[in-house]
Design a protein around this motif. Structure first.
Motif, PDB file in Angstrom:
ATOM      1  N   LYS A  68       0.832  -1.211   0.000  1.00  0.00           N
ATOM      2  CA  LYS A  68       0.000   0.000   0.000  1.00  0.00           C
ATOM      3  C   LYS A  68       0.861   1.253   0.000  1.00  0.00           C
ATOM      4  O   LYS A  68       0.584   2.219  -0.723  1.00  0.00           O
ATOM      5  N   VAL A  69       1.926   1.228   0.806  1.00  0.00           N
ATOM      6  CA  VAL A  69       2.860   2.356   0.850  1.00  0.00           C
ATOM      7  C   VAL A  69       3.525   2.540  -0.514  1.00  0.00           C
ATOM      8  O   VAL A  69       3.608   3.653  -1.048  1.00  0.00           O
ATOM      9  N   ALA A  70       4.010   1.424  -1.083  1.00  0.00           N
ATOM     10  CA  ALA A  70       4.690   1.485  -2.380  1.00  0.00           C
ATOM     11  C   ALA A  70       3.745   1.951  -3.481  1.00  0.00           C
ATOM     12  O   ALA A  70       4.114   2.769  -4.334  1.00  0.00           O
ATOM     13  N   ALA A  71       2.512   1.446  -3.474  1.00  0.00           N
ATOM     14  CA  ALA A  71       1.548   1.831  -4.507  1.00  0.00           C
ATOM     15  C   ALA A  71       1.263   3.320  -4.456  1.00  0.00           C
ATOM     16  O   ALA A  71       1.097   3.973  -5.496  1.00  0.00           O
TER      17      ALA A  71
ATOM     18  N   LYS B 164       4.803  11.182   1.958  1.00  0.00           N
ATOM     19  CA  LYS B 164       4.001  11.671   3.083  1.00  0.00           C
ATOM     20  C   LYS B 164       4.656  11.400   4.431  1.00  0.00           C
ATOM     21  O   LYS B 164       4.370  12.085   5.407  1.00  0.00           O
ATOM     22  N   ASP B 165       5.519  10.371   4.478  1.00  0.00           N
ATOM     23  CA  ASP B 165       6.133  10.004   5.751  1.00  0.00           C
ATOM     24  C   ASP B 165       7.438   9.268   5.499  1.00  0.00           C
ATOM     25  O   ASP B 165       7.874   9.114   4.337  1.00  0.00           O
ATOM     26  N   GLU B 166       8.070   8.797   6.569  1.00  0.00           N
ATOM     27  CA  GLU B 166       9.365   8.125   6.447  1.00  0.00           C
ATOM     28  C   GLU B 166       9.256   6.830   5.657  1.00  0.00           C
ATOM     29  O   GLU B 166      10.178   6.457   4.924  1.00  0.00           O
ATOM     30  N   ASP B 167       8.144   6.112   5.804  1.00  0.00           N
ATOM     31  CA  ASP B 167       7.970   4.849   5.073  1.00  0.00           C
ATOM     32  C   ASP B 167       7.943   5.092   3.569  1.00  0.00           C
ATOM     33  O   ASP B 167       8.576   4.356   2.792  1.00  0.00           O
ATOM     34  N   GLU B 168       7.213   6.110   3.144  1.00  0.00           N
ATOM     35  CA  GLU B 168       7.170   6.417   1.719  1.00  0.00           C
ATOM     36  C   GLU B 168       8.523   6.902   1.222  1.00  0.00           C
ATOM     37  O   GLU B 168       8.938   6.546   0.105  1.00  0.00           O
ATOM     38  N   ALA B 169       9.223   7.674   2.030  1.00  0.00           N
ATOM     39  CA  ALA B 169      10.553   8.148   1.640  1.00  0.00           C
ATOM     40  C   ALA B 169      11.507   6.961   1.469  1.00  0.00           C
ATOM     41  O   ALA B 169      12.315   6.937   0.535  1.00  0.00           O
ATOM     42  N   ARG B 170      11.400   5.996   2.367  1.00  0.00           N
ATOM     43  CA  ARG B 170      12.261   4.804   2.281  1.00  0.00           C
ATOM     44  C   ARG B 170      11.960   4.018   1.010  1.00  0.00           C
ATOM     45  O   ARG B 170      12.875   3.596   0.298  1.00  0.00           O
ATOM     46  N   VAL B 171      10.672   3.808   0.722  1.00  0.00           N
ATOM     47  CA  VAL B 171      10.281   3.053  -0.479  1.00  0.00           C
ATOM     48  C   VAL B 171      10.751   3.767  -1.747  1.00  0.00           C
ATOM     49  O   VAL B 171      11.272   3.136  -2.673  1.00  0.00           O
ATOM     50  N   LEU B 172      10.586   5.090  -1.779  1.00  0.00           N
ATOM     51  CA  LEU B 172      11.007   5.848  -2.953  1.00  0.00           C
ATOM     52  C   LEU B 172      12.516   5.738  -3.147  1.00  0.00           C
ATOM     53  O   LEU B 172      12.998   5.594  -4.281  1.00  0.00           O
ATOM     54  N   GLY B 173      13.267   5.780  -2.044  1.00  0.00           N
ATOM     55  CA  GLY B 173      14.714   5.637  -2.143  1.00  0.00           C
ATOM     56  C   GLY B 173      15.119   4.267  -2.622  1.00  0.00           C
ATOM     57  O   GLY B 173      16.023   4.110  -3.457  1.00  0.00           O
ATOM     58  N   GLN B 174      14.458   3.233  -2.113  1.00  0.00           N
ATOM     59  CA  GLN B 174      14.795   1.858  -2.499  1.00  0.00           C
ATOM     60  C   GLN B 174      14.441   1.561  -3.947  1.00  0.00           C
ATOM     61  O   GLN B 174      15.011   0.646  -4.550  1.00  0.00           O
ATOM     62  N   ALA B 175      13.522   2.328  -4.517  1.00  0.00           N
ATOM     63  CA  ALA B 175      13.125   2.101  -5.912  1.00  0.00           C
ATOM     64  C   ALA B 175      14.234   2.447  -6.893  1.00  0.00           C
ATOM     65  O   ALA B 175      14.207   2.017  -8.050  1.00  0.00           O
ATOM     66  N   GLN B 176      15.231   3.234  -6.453  1.00  0.00           N
ATOM     67  CA  GLN B 176      16.380   3.624  -7.281  1.00  0.00           C
ATOM     68  C   GLN B 176      15.959   4.235  -8.616  1.00  0.00           C
ATOM     69  O   GLN B 176      16.521   3.931  -9.661  1.00  0.00           O
ATOM     70  N   LEU B 177      14.971   5.096  -8.566  1.00  0.00           N
ATOM     71  CA  LEU B 177      14.536   5.770  -9.790  1.00  0.00           C
ATOM     72  C   LEU B 177      15.590   6.789 -10.212  1.00  0.00           C
ATOM     73  O   LEU B 177      16.078   7.567  -9.400  1.00  0.00           O
ATOM     74  N   LEU B 178      15.902   6.787 -11.482  1.00  0.00           N
ATOM     75  CA  LEU B 178      16.959   7.654 -11.997  1.00  0.00           C
ATOM     76  C   LEU B 178      16.612   9.124 -11.825  1.00  0.00           C
ATOM     77  O   LEU B 178      17.460   9.934 -11.464  1.00  0.00           O
ATOM     78  N   THR B 179      15.349   9.464 -12.081  1.00  0.00           N
ATOM     79  CA  THR B 179      14.965  10.876 -12.027  1.00  0.00           C
ATOM     80  C   THR B 179      14.564  11.319 -10.626  1.00  0.00           C
ATOM     81  O   THR B 179      14.141  12.464 -10.434  1.00  0.00           O
ATOM     82  N   ALA B 180      14.700  10.430  -9.641  1.00  0.00           N
ATOM     83  CA  ALA B 180      14.472  10.829  -8.248  1.00  0.00           C
ATOM     84  C   ALA B 180      15.763  11.322  -7.601  1.00  0.00           C
ATOM     85  O   ALA B 180      15.743  11.887  -6.510  1.00  0.00           O
ATOM     86  N   LYS B 181      16.877  11.121  -8.274  1.00  0.00           N
ATOM     87  CA  LYS B 181      18.171  11.503  -7.714  1.00  0.00           C
ATOM     88  C   LYS B 181      18.413  13.007  -7.890  1.00  0.00           C
ATOM     89  O   LYS B 181      18.036  13.581  -8.915  1.00  0.00           O
ATOM     90  N   PRO B 182      19.025  13.656  -6.910  1.00  0.00           N
ATOM     91  CA  PRO B 182      19.364  15.070  -7.071  1.00  0.00           C
ATOM     92  C   PRO B 182      20.373  15.262  -8.197  1.00  0.00           C
ATOM     93  O   PRO B 182      21.176  14.360  -8.482  1.00  0.00           O
ATOM     94  N   VAL B 183      20.339  16.432  -8.837  1.00  0.00           N
ATOM     95  CA  VAL B 183      21.167  16.695 -10.023  1.00  0.00           C
ATOM     96  C   VAL B 183      22.028  17.934  -9.816  1.00  0.00           C
ATOM     97  O   VAL B 183      21.568  18.958  -9.313  1.00  0.00           O
ATOM     98  N   LEU B 184      23.284  17.821 -10.218  1.00  0.00           N
ATOM     99  CA  LEU B 184      24.199  18.965 -10.279  1.00  0.00           C
ATOM    100  C   LEU B 184      24.662  19.105 -11.722  1.00  0.00           C
ATOM    101  O   LEU B 184      25.249  18.177 -12.283  1.00  0.00           O
ATOM    102  N   TYR B 185      24.381  20.255 -12.341  1.00  0.00           N
ATOM    103  CA  TYR B 185      24.862  20.518 -13.693  1.00  0.00           C
ATOM    104  C   TYR B 185      26.258  21.126 -13.625  1.00  0.00           C
ATOM    105  O   TYR B 185      26.475  22.120 -12.915  1.00  0.00           O
TER     106      TYR B 185
END
Length: 366
Positions: free
Chosen positions: A160-163, A185-206
């Protein structure tokens, strides 16, 4: 703690030249043709911090050990990489393993160095790379999110958190927006988003790679990139990779005069490393004594036991307290003894959030 930035960009924009200068080695082959970098090159780079010298002088330390930031040089990306063009998925897989993306953009004209798309347009180059990253994330989430939704309907709390959070990221990608705009919304969602390793979720330095004449002031192209970065919440740094490569080969004693002649007060690499450090929301605390003064890397918000664990797991497991002195107090009062006499050496417990620049001594029992 293994923080790593992936150096990315189109072929022939100066990625490997930058990496070579960063690590002061020739480990990455810089050549004027696409895909000269086939395997990612990894190097650890010391984070410049003038406070180290000051602390070491006061503590009369025998040596100084800087904190480190890892950089990974990855092969050039081309349009269609998300569908396997160029090095395709191999490239994208290497990026997924890093914590942030350092995107090198070509902001110079040189007829002797080919551009893979036949024109110099750093904003278009940035869009090309970002589009490929979004397409790769989109393909990944379109396969994964329906499975999470199905499990969530069956009562699986983790699903449910991941969805929820990955579904939000998927909606953004479908709108042509990066996953970093998703707000957990919370730490659980932040953890799931981090574990997903999405390329465009990473911070960017030009990193705007300019010609030598523009190293101190930048140019119209780098100014446009800086504005683009500000609008998207990214960072931007102007350097000349060719100059940095030359500086890296110099005797350190000759560097200040060389920089001064170019109108520079420090190397561009120092700015890149610090910007990468800030991009990852990292902070530094210090330990000091006769043997060594050392800088340690922690994320913003780290509490004392976890900061102690960066040194050794036993420090965290057996944590009792942390003896802490703020950097300004340490310098003003001439070190630990002076801080103690002035009442500026504090005894902090498990809930203490370590501040940037703290000089710390941990008490533990295992």
């Amino acid at each position: 703690m293994g923080f790593r930035c992936g150096i990315v960009g189109l072929p022939n924009v100066g990625k490997s030249t930058l990496f070579n200068a960063l690590t002061q080695t020739a480990a990455a082959a810089a050549a004027n043709y696409p895909f000269c970098t086939i395997e990612p090159n990894v190097g650890n780079v010391p984070v410049p911090d003038a406070r180290l010298d000051t602390i070491a002088a006061i503590a009369r330390s025998a040596k100084i050990i800087e904190t480190q930031l890892g950089f990974t040089d990855i092969a050039g990306l081309v349009r269609g990489a998300s569908k396997g063009e160029g090095l395709g998925n191999q490239f994208l897989g290497n990026i997924r393993e890093t914590d942030a993306i350092v995107h090198v953009l070509r902001c110079f004209v040189d007829d002797d160095v080919t551009h893979v798309e036949g024109r110099i347009d750093p904003q278009a180059d940035a869009e090309t790379v970002e589009t490929e990253l979004m397409l790769s994330d989109l393909e990944s989430l379109e396969k994964r999110v329906p499975a999470f939704v199905k499990k969530a309907a069956q009562g699986d709390k983790e699903a449910k958190v991941a969805a929820s959070v990955l579904g939000q990221a998927l909606d953004l990608l479908r709108e042509g927006k990066p996953a970093r705009l998703a707000v957990p919304k919370d730490e659980d969602e932040a953890r799931v988003l981090g574990q997903a390793q999405l390329l465009t979720a990473k911070p960017v330095l030009y990193v705007c790679n300019v010609d030598e004449a523009s190293a101190a002031t930048g140019n119209a192209q780098s100014a446009a990139v800086t504005a683009m970065a500000a609008a998207s919440g990214a960072g931007a740094v102007v350097i000349s990779a060719a100059i940095e490569s030359e500086i890296a080969q110099m005797d350190p004693a000759d560097r200040p005069d060389f920089l001064s002649e170019l109108g520079l007060t420090e190397t561009g690499l120092a700015r890149v490393v610090r910007a990468g450090y800030d991009l990852l929301h990292l902070r530094t605390y210090f330990t000091a004594g006769p043997k060594e003064t050392r800088a340690w890397t922690i994320p913003v918000g780290t509490k004392a036991p976890q900061a102690a664990g960066v040194i050794h797991g036993d420090f965290e497991r057996g944590f009792i307290r942390a003896e802490t002195i703020a950097y300004d107090d340490y310098v003003r009062l001439g070190g630990e003894a002076g801080a103690r006499d002035a009442g500026k050496l504090r005894s902090e417990g498990k809930e203490y959030v370590v501040a940037d620049g703290d000089i710390m001594n941990f008490r533990f029992n295992v």
